[in-house]
Scaffold this motif. Structure first.
Motif, PDB file in Angstrom:
ATOM      1  N   LYS A 251       2.558  -1.707   1.645  1.00 52.10           N
ATOM      2  CA  LYS A 251       3.708  -1.221   2.423  1.00 52.10           C
ATOM      3  C   LYS A 251       4.130   0.158   1.942  1.00 52.10           C
ATOM      4  O   LYS A 251       4.410   1.076   2.747  1.00 52.10           O
TER       5      LYS A 251
ATOM      6  N   SER B 159       1.365   2.743   2.973  1.00 49.74           N
ATOM      7  CA  SER B 159       1.351   2.968   4.425  1.00 49.74           C
ATOM      8  C   SER B 159       2.501   3.866   4.857  1.00 49.74           C
ATOM      9  O   SER B 159       2.361   4.659   5.790  1.00 49.74           O
TER      10      SER B 159
ATOM     11  N   CYS C  80       1.485   7.431   3.748  1.00 47.76           N
ATOM     12  CA  CYS C  80       0.391   7.982   4.557  1.00 47.76           C
ATOM     13  C   CYS C  80       0.733   8.052   6.045  1.00 47.76           C
ATOM     14  O   CYS C  80      -0.080   8.550   6.838  1.00 47.76           O
TER      15      CYS C  80
ATOM     16  N   LEU D  85       1.101   5.521   8.180  1.00 47.52           N
ATOM     17  CA  LEU D  85       0.419   4.499   8.966  1.00 47.52           C
ATOM     18  C   LEU D  85       1.475   3.576   9.574  1.00 47.52           C
ATOM     19  O   LEU D  85       1.805   2.519   9.036  1.00 47.52           O
TER      20      LEU D  85
ATOM     21  N   ILE E  64       0.623  -0.296  10.581  1.00 44.69           N
ATOM     22  CA  ILE E  64       0.480  -1.155   9.403  1.00 44.69           C
ATOM     23  C   ILE E  64       1.823  -1.338   8.717  1.00 44.69           C
ATOM     24  O   ILE E  64       2.166  -2.442   8.261  1.00 44.69           O
ATOM     25  N   GLU E  65       2.616  -0.265   8.669  1.00 46.98           N
ATOM     26  CA  GLU E  65       3.925  -0.343   8.022  1.00 46.98           C
ATOM     27  C   GLU E  65       4.835  -1.338   8.732  1.00 46.98           C
ATOM     28  O   GLU E  65       5.526  -2.142   8.085  1.00 46.98           O
TER      29      GLU E  65
END
Length: 277
Positions: free
Chosen positions: A52, A55, A58, A60, A63-64
């Motif tokens: 978490k 993500s 980055c 994302l 996904i987060e």
């Protein structure tokens, strides 16, 4: 600026508060280390939190968001799915001893314990008599003792052999040793569901591994079919050991955790065993 009594009491209260928090964390981490199932849950939660975190860094987003839902509802799911394990862990916390029984044993008592157990296992393996011997350490096994046949007898190889003799009604269960005394016989332990254990191994081996996953105990097994010796400790099963391997493992595992400065007149435990044998 003078310090009043109220200030001193406030400082003491904060010190006690912080100390209690650290004490709670210590016992939690100690039980996580001693319990294989709990450590796996802890690792899984830690991995999800790290994913978490990365993500978010980055960017994302998908996904987060998914991990956010997992974290939000995951703890409730863990409580439902692992309800039996959590109950056992809480019971273990209640039964945990600040000082393990084995740490109160003297060098001579530990040597006697190892000698008698190894002697009995030697006879049992030669005569193809199945056995399961469990040594309690820091985490109490009182819950299993309460449900078994209580003995509270002095440890001896002859008594262990007679318990596991085929004509004895208690030979199918396990023996629990507290300190240097046999507390009970006929104890029933949870069997491990680990996929790593050889499918050819029977109930005794799975029970030995199962109790080592739920506590810090040492489990010793003699196979009825092959006479081979096994030791389960810290959620790992060591199969097909020699008698010397078992003796060395017992000596190592039963040593006090803190280093002790031995006096000049003290003798190494292995040397004592060799002299008596």
């Amino acid at each position: 600026m003078s310090i009043t009594v109220t200030d001193i009491i406030s400082i003491i209260r904060k010190i006690v508060d912080i100390s209690l928090v650290w004490l709670i964390f210590y016992f939690i981490l100690k039980n996580i280390k001693n319990n294989v199932k709990l450590s796996l849950i802890f690792k899984g939660v830690a991995i999800i939190i790290l994913l978490k975190f990365f993500s978010k860094i980055c960017g994302l987003t998908t996904i987060e968001v998914l991990l956010e839902y997992i974290i939000q509802w995951g703890f409730l799911a863990l409580i439902i799915i692992f309800q039996p394990e959590i109950r056992n862990i809480l019971e273990q916390l209640g039964r945990s001893q600040l000082l393990g029984r084995h740490k109160t044993l003297t060098v001579d008592e530990r040597e006697h314990l190892v000698y008698e157990i190894v002697q009995s296992m030697d006879y049992l393996r030669k005569n193809r008599i199945g056995a399961l011997i469990v040594l309690e350490r820091d985490i109490s096994l009182g819950n299993y003792i309460d449900k078994a046949k209580k003995l509270y007898a002095d440890l001896s190889s002859d008594l262990l052999i007679s318990i596991f003799y085929e004509g004895n009604p208690l030979h199918d269960g396990g023996v629990i040793i507290q300190g240097d005394r046999i507390s009970c016989a006929g104890a029933v332990f949870p069997t491990s569901s680990s996929s790593k254990i050889n499918k050819r191994l029977g109930t005794r081996h799975r029970a030995a591994l199962g109790i080592s996953e739920e506590s810090d105990s040492i489990s010793l097994v003699v196979s009825e079919e092959t006479g081979r010796l096994s030791v389960a400790v810290k959620g790992e099963l060591f199969y097909n050991l020699s008698l010397d391997d078992v003796r060395i493992m017992l000596i190592d595992e039963l040593r006090p955790k803190k280093d002790i400065d031995f006096d000049e007149d003290e003798i190494d435990e292995e040397e004592i065993y060799e002299e008596n044998s």
